[in-house]
Design a protein around this motif. Sequence first.
Motif, short mmCIF file in Angstrom:
data_model
loop_
_atom_site.label_atom_id
_atom_site.label_comp_id
_atom_site.label_asym_id
_atom_site.label_seq_id
_atom_site.Cartn_x
_atom_site.Cartn_y
_atom_site.Cartn_z
N THR A 280 -60.14 -36.83 -20.35
CA THR A 280 -60.40 -38.26 -20.51
C THR A 280 -59.51 -39.18 -19.68
OG1 THR A 280 -58.91 -38.33 -22.42
CG2 THR A 280 -61.26 -37.94 -22.86
N VAL A 281 -58.41 -38.67 -19.13
CA VAL A 281 -57.47 -39.57 -18.43
C VAL A 281 -56.72 -38.82 -17.33
CG1 VAL A 281 -55.49 -39.16 -19.97
CG2 VAL A 281 -55.71 -41.35 -18.82
N GLN A 282 -56.35 -39.56 -16.29
CA GLN A 282 -55.42 -39.02 -15.30
C GLN A 282 -54.28 -40.02 -15.16
OE1 GLN A 282 -56.53 -36.83 -11.81
NE2 GLN A 282 -55.19 -38.09 -10.55
N VAL A 283 -53.07 -39.54 -15.41
CA VAL A 283 -51.86 -40.36 -15.30
C VAL A 283 -51.09 -39.83 -14.10
CG1 VAL A 283 -49.74 -41.04 -16.47
CG2 VAL A 283 -51.84 -40.71 -17.79
N GLU A 284 -50.62 -40.76 -13.26
CA GLU A 284 -50.00 -40.34 -12.01
C GLU A 284 -48.89 -41.32 -11.61
OE1 GLU A 284 -51.98 -38.55 -7.97
OE2 GLU A 284 -53.01 -40.17 -8.99
N TYR B 129 -45.86 -48.61 -16.83
CA TYR B 129 -46.94 -48.18 -15.95
C TYR B 129 -47.55 -46.87 -16.44
CZ TYR B 129 -49.20 -46.72 -11.57
OH TYR B 129 -50.10 -46.29 -10.62
N LEU B 130 -46.71 -45.91 -16.79
CA LEU B 130 -47.20 -44.64 -17.32
C LEU B 130 -47.90 -44.83 -18.66
CD1 LEU B 130 -44.18 -42.35 -16.37
CD2 LEU B 130 -46.46 -42.33 -15.33
N THR B 131 -47.28 -45.61 -19.54
CA THR B 131 -47.87 -45.87 -20.86
C THR B 131 -49.24 -46.53 -20.73
OG1 THR B 131 -45.67 -46.04 -21.86
CG2 THR B 131 -47.50 -47.04 -23.08
N ASP B 132 -49.35 -47.50 -19.84
CA ASP B 132 -50.63 -48.17 -19.63
C ASP B 132 -51.70 -47.19 -19.15
OD1 ASP B 132 -49.53 -50.58 -20.40
OD2 ASP B 132 -49.41 -51.40 -18.36
N GLN B 133 -51.32 -46.27 -18.30
CA GLN B 133 -52.29 -45.26 -17.84
C GLN B 133 -52.76 -44.38 -18.99
OE1 GLN B 133 -51.71 -43.32 -13.88
NE2 GLN B 133 -49.75 -44.43 -13.94
N TYR B 134 -51.82 -43.98 -19.84
CA TYR B 134 -52.20 -43.16 -21.00
C TYR B 134 -53.11 -43.94 -21.95
CZ TYR B 134 -49.34 -39.09 -20.03
OH TYR B 134 -48.82 -37.95 -19.47
N ASN B 135 -52.90 -45.25 -22.04
CA ASN B 135 -53.71 -46.08 -22.94
C ASN B 135 -55.01 -46.56 -22.28
OD1 ASN B 135 -51.82 -45.81 -24.97
ND2 ASN B 135 -50.69 -47.64 -24.34
N GLY B 136 -55.26 -46.10 -21.05
CA GLY B 136 -56.49 -46.45 -20.38
C GLY B 136 -56.54 -47.87 -19.86
#
Length: 182
Positions: free
Chosen positions: A143-147, A174-181
């Motif tokens: 469901t997600v790609q965090v980079e 930045y990483l947290t926002d990616q995990y939260n979509g």
Amino acid sequence: MKDLSLNLLDIAENSVKAEATLTQLLLTQEGDILTFQVVDDGRGMTEEVLKGVVDPFYTTRTTRKVGLGLPLLRMAAEQTGGRMEVESRHRDAHPDNHGTVVTAVFHTDHIDCPPVGDLVATVTTLIQGHPDTDFYFRHTTDTVQVELDTRQLREILGEVSLAEFEVLQWISGYLTDQYNGQ
């Protein structure tokens, strides 16, 4: 170790000690299989060291007589029906292509699979502790790609240290926002 992010931190710290200029932290979850990989361009290990690296009573450290990082990771992977492999090419034998790759595969549907843990804190801690080393982090799930790539951050920030409080706060967000979509 309680969770996989601590194993990731331990192995990445070893990469830094092995003089890696780039350490890649790669996690890929496909269905119920989690592949955990740390790839570095450090000095690598000799064949002798590589043979003993998963033995808990073998260590290259001088501060203690045991090395539990890789043996614990191997045990955790195998308890889920997975596996762990270590490949390494020593700088003396391979001056142009050296480094180490640690790969662990976990079956996440197994009751003994450890939780992934706080990857955001792990990546932020690594960067804070080693602001002159480059890290590439990628976590891919269904469901997600965090980079995050510190080489890109350096291009943008110029002379600003990655260990600056504001930079670390931004990285964490930045990483947290990616995990939260977001």
